[in-house]
Enzyme design. Structure first.
Site, mmCIF file in Angstrom:
data_model
loop_
_atom_site.group_PDB
_atom_site.id
_atom_site.type_symbol
_atom_site.label_atom_id
_atom_site.label_comp_id
_atom_site.label_asym_id
_atom_site.label_seq_id
_atom_site.Cartn_x
_atom_site.Cartn_y
_atom_site.Cartn_z
ATOM 1 N N LEU A 41 20.251 30.438 50.125
ATOM 2 C CA LEU A 41 21.168 29.327 49.844
ATOM 3 C C LEU A 41 20.363 28.041 49.837
ATOM 4 O O LEU A 41 19.479 27.850 50.678
ATOM 5 C CB LEU A 41 22.263 29.264 50.901
ATOM 6 C CG LEU A 41 23.186 28.030 50.956
ATOM 7 C CD1 LEU A 41 24.564 28.435 51.463
ATOM 8 C CD2 LEU A 41 22.613 26.916 51.851
ATOM 9 N N ASN A 42 20.668 27.141 48.859
ATOM 10 C CA ASN A 42 20.174 25.770 49.007
ATOM 11 C C ASN A 42 21.255 24.767 48.627
ATOM 12 O O ASN A 42 22.335 24.813 49.221
ATOM 13 C CB ASN A 42 18.815 25.527 48.329
ATOM 14 C CG ASN A 42 18.746 25.734 46.839
ATOM 15 O OD1 ASN A 42 18.896 26.851 46.352
ATOM 16 N ND2 ASN A 42 18.490 24.676 46.095
ATOM 17 N N ASP A 43 21.039 23.858 47.690
ATOM 18 C CA ASP A 43 21.875 22.675 47.510
ATOM 19 C C ASP A 43 23.379 22.945 47.483
ATOM 20 O O ASP A 43 23.837 23.861 46.792
ATOM 21 C CB ASP A 43 21.530 21.978 46.191
ATOM 22 C CG ASP A 43 20.077 21.586 46.083
ATOM 23 O OD1 ASP A 43 19.320 21.827 47.013
ATOM 24 O OD2 ASP A 43 19.713 21.032 45.024
ATOM 25 N N GLN A 59 23.809 26.635 45.609
ATOM 26 C CA GLN A 59 22.720 27.337 44.952
ATOM 27 C C GLN A 59 22.491 28.645 45.696
ATOM 28 O O GLN A 59 22.251 28.646 46.903
ATOM 29 C CB GLN A 59 21.463 26.487 44.982
ATOM 30 C CG GLN A 59 21.554 25.219 44.151
ATOM 31 C CD GLN A 59 21.442 25.512 42.674
ATOM 32 O OE1 GLN A 59 20.364 25.648 42.134
ATOM 33 N NE2 GLN A 59 22.582 25.606 42.015
ATOM 34 N N TYR A 102 21.467 25.505 37.973
ATOM 35 C CA TYR A 102 21.022 24.548 38.973
ATOM 36 C C TYR A 102 22.155 23.602 39.389
ATOM 37 O O TYR A 102 23.283 23.726 38.961
ATOM 38 C CB TYR A 102 19.816 23.773 38.451
ATOM 39 C CG TYR A 102 18.490 24.509 38.579
ATOM 40 C CD1 TYR A 102 18.432 25.880 38.797
ATOM 41 C CD2 TYR A 102 17.282 23.828 38.476
ATOM 42 C CE1 TYR A 102 17.218 26.548 38.915
ATOM 43 C CE2 TYR A 102 16.066 24.480 38.593
ATOM 44 C CZ TYR A 102 16.031 25.837 38.818
ATOM 45 O OH TYR A 102 14.829 26.480 38.929
ATOM 46 N N SER A 103 21.807 22.615 40.207
ATOM 47 C CA SER A 103 22.802 21.834 40.939
ATOM 48 C C SER A 103 23.682 20.965 40.047
ATOM 49 O O SER A 103 23.307 20.584 38.946
ATOM 50 C CB SER A 103 22.115 20.956 41.976
ATOM 51 O OG SER A 103 21.551 21.754 42.984
ATOM 52 N N ARG A 170 18.019 16.207 35.964
ATOM 53 C CA ARG A 170 18.913 17.247 36.492
ATOM 54 C C ARG A 170 19.923 16.708 37.506
ATOM 55 O O ARG A 170 19.914 15.556 37.873
ATOM 56 C CB ARG A 170 18.085 18.365 37.129
ATOM 57 C CG ARG A 170 17.131 17.942 38.236
ATOM 58 C CD ARG A 170 16.387 19.170 38.760
ATOM 59 N NE ARG A 170 15.383 18.835 39.768
ATOM 60 C CZ ARG A 170 14.098 18.629 39.509
ATOM 61 N NH1 ARG A 170 13.657 18.715 38.273
ATOM 62 N NH2 ARG A 170 13.252 18.352 40.490
ATOM 63 N N ASP A 171 20.801 17.618 37.944
ATOM 64 C CA ASP A 171 21.742 17.423 39.044
ATOM 65 C C ASP A 171 22.855 16.427 38.722
ATOM 66 O O ASP A 171 23.003 15.385 39.393
ATOM 67 C CB ASP A 171 21.023 16.989 40.327
ATOM 68 C CG ASP A 171 19.827 17.850 40.666
ATOM 69 O OD1 ASP A 171 19.848 19.043 40.286
ATOM 70 O OD2 ASP A 171 18.872 17.355 41.299
ATOM 71 N N GLU A 224 16.019 13.422 43.107
ATOM 72 C CA GLU A 224 16.907 14.571 42.938
ATOM 73 C C GLU A 224 18.304 14.276 43.497
ATOM 74 O O GLU A 224 18.492 13.387 44.316
ATOM 75 C CB GLU A 224 16.327 15.796 43.671
ATOM 76 C CG GLU A 224 15.099 16.383 43.019
ATOM 77 C CD GLU A 224 14.882 17.823 43.454
ATOM 78 O OE1 GLU A 224 14.783 18.688 42.575
ATOM 79 O OE2 GLU A 224 14.807 18.077 44.680
#
Length: 465
Positions: A41-43, A59, A102-103, A170-171, A224
């Site tokens: 797991l991340n963001d 994520q 992605y995020s 991104r993001d 980010e």
């Protein structure tokens, strides 16, 4: 639904079922933090309220405990503390997101859920994947029920961004303001300067770049996970800058925004969001009660420390406790655990006297009101030491077995420390100083069972959670 999505919809539940027993047997499995069923797991992504529930996406690398190709995992809650896992929401199953979903963020309008995210594509070839060879696409997935995706499309490719940027854009964070839609995107220029793009739309689909937020002098090479929001009349830009001088490999913090961020504005002083080892890529949202709530990833990309004890059981990382954001003195932000956590406290508190040690559940909530120097020790291996003379607080590991590579972090308070709150779970500590003016977040790995807690220099109240 294409063939790749059909296969992934079968494979992800299979991998989760095969790893379930090992994950659930882990004594470091958290009790009230959102964590992955298996894998990585991340963001935090797409934080929102929909259908009377809190929705959190994340994520998710179900096939690789050290990362792997990213999906959007999904969980829901009614109280921000009990999380019910749902099936994966977004799969890397289209040409515009085939190397990772992605995020991004969520926009709710009526019964429609709009999920904006970055579709990651790495083209084959001899590329550096910074200036060449990578697609970072702004994509949109629409859901009519908050559980399944009805459609996906790509809205912006790299060619649609302003000139002078690398492939790293991104993001997307999307929100509504004064009748229009706005999006902020993190970016890296060809001169390795971090910045945030501001885009505007009238229909959620077609976007025009109207402004760029950055500092006069370079402040890191990539910003980010941007989050632009207003709190009590003050606008803030939260970012996770890479390439700045800080205690961790990457930074995480916020600027106050002065002026109109759509046209002419300046960014104030950068404030660190969390001084601990494990905090990155936070995102915030407004709930049905008008509260701005922030959740961060209790991790740090590319760190030289890790989480070997949980990796051995087939999972890694978790989110922080959801935090209520409020405006403090001089426009700074305060972070405190959401009040819902108080409902998980035991009926009675244990009074821990100055110099006293007690054996407690690792799930605890400690509060203290020091008047000078103090020290707190947890599990004979983690110390929090405050020095009144210079208003400095240090978090340090004295037991390498609990640290998994972590060493020491410190912060200098803007005022003497007069309040401390420590929220402990089975493998994490979140420490709030001066009502959340400063915070330390860290994972740690004590021996299974109760933990010893000792305080010196003040008394404390401790609740079991």
């Amino acid at each position: 639904m294409n063939a790749l999505q059909r296969d992934l919809k079968k494979l992800v539940p299979l991998v989760e079922s095969l790893g379930k027993a090992d994950v659930e047997a882990d004594p470091y499995r958290q009790q009230f933090h959102l964590q992955p069923p298996v894998g990585w797991l991340n963001d935090p992504n797409g934080l929102c309220v929909y259908g009377g529930q809190y929705h959190a996406f994340f994520q998710y690398g179900p096939f690789d405990v050290t990362g792997g190709v990213k999906h959007w995992g999904h969980a829901v809650s009614k109280d921000l503390l009990h999380w019910e896992p749902l099936p994966v929401m977004l799969y890397p199953d289209e040409p515009f997101d085939c190397h990772g979903v992605y995020s991004g963020s969520a926009l709710i309008e009526g019964t429609e859920m709009y999920l904006y995210y970055t579709g990651n594509v790495k083209h084959p070839g001899d590329f550096d994947y910074i200036k060449q060879g990578r697609g970072h696409n702004v994509c949109l997935a629409v859901s009519h029920d908050g559980k399944t995706v009805a459609s996906k499309q790509c809205l912006l490719y790299n060619k649609d961004y302003p000139a002078g940027l690398t492939c790293h854009v991104r993001d997307p964070k999307v929100f509504v303001y004064e009748g229009k839609y706005y999006m902020v995107l993190g970016a890296r220029t060809l001169e390795d300067k971090g910045e945030v793009l501001v885009l505007e739309s009238t229909d959620k689909l077609h976007w025009n770049h109207i402004n760029t937020l950055t500092t006069p002098e370079p402040f890191g090479y990539m910003w980010e996970c941007p989050d632009l929001f207003c709190l009590d009349g003050q606008w803030y830009l939260a970012v996770s800058p890479q390439g700045i001088q800080c205690q961790n490999i990457y930074g995480c913090g916020y600027f106050a925004v002065y002026g109109d961020w759509r046209a002419h504005c300046t960014l104030g002083e950068f404030h660190e969001m969390d001084a601990g080892f494990d905090y990155y890529a936070p995102q915030s949202f407004v709930d049905e009660n008008g509260r701005r709530i922030q959740i961060g990833w209790m991790g740090m990309p590319d760190a030289d420390y890790g989480n070997a004890p949980t990796v051995a059981h087939g999972w890694q990382h978790c989110f922080t406790v959801p935090r209520l954001l409020t405006k403090g003195e001089n426009g700074t932000l305060l972070q405190t655990p959401v009040p819902e956590l108080d409902a998980r406290r035991s009926a009675a508190a244990l009074t821990l006297r100055n110099g006293e040690e007690a054996s407690l559940s690792p799930c605890f909530d400690l509060t203290a009101a020091p008047a000078g120097d103090f020290a707190l020790t947890v599990a004979h291996g983690v110390e929090l030491v405050y020095t009144e003379q210079d208003s400095t607080c240090v978090l340090q590991f004295t037991d390498p077995a609990q640290a998994s590579g972590r060493t020491q972090r410190r912060t200098k308070l803007s005022a003497p420390c007069r309040s401390v709150r420590v929220v402990g779970d089975r493998s994490s500590l979140e420490i709030f100083l001066n009502d959340g003016a400063a915070v330390f977040s860290t994972r740690y790995y004590p021996a299974a069972g109760d933990v010893a807690v000792k305080i010196s220099g003040t008394d404390a109240l401790v609740y079991s959670l």
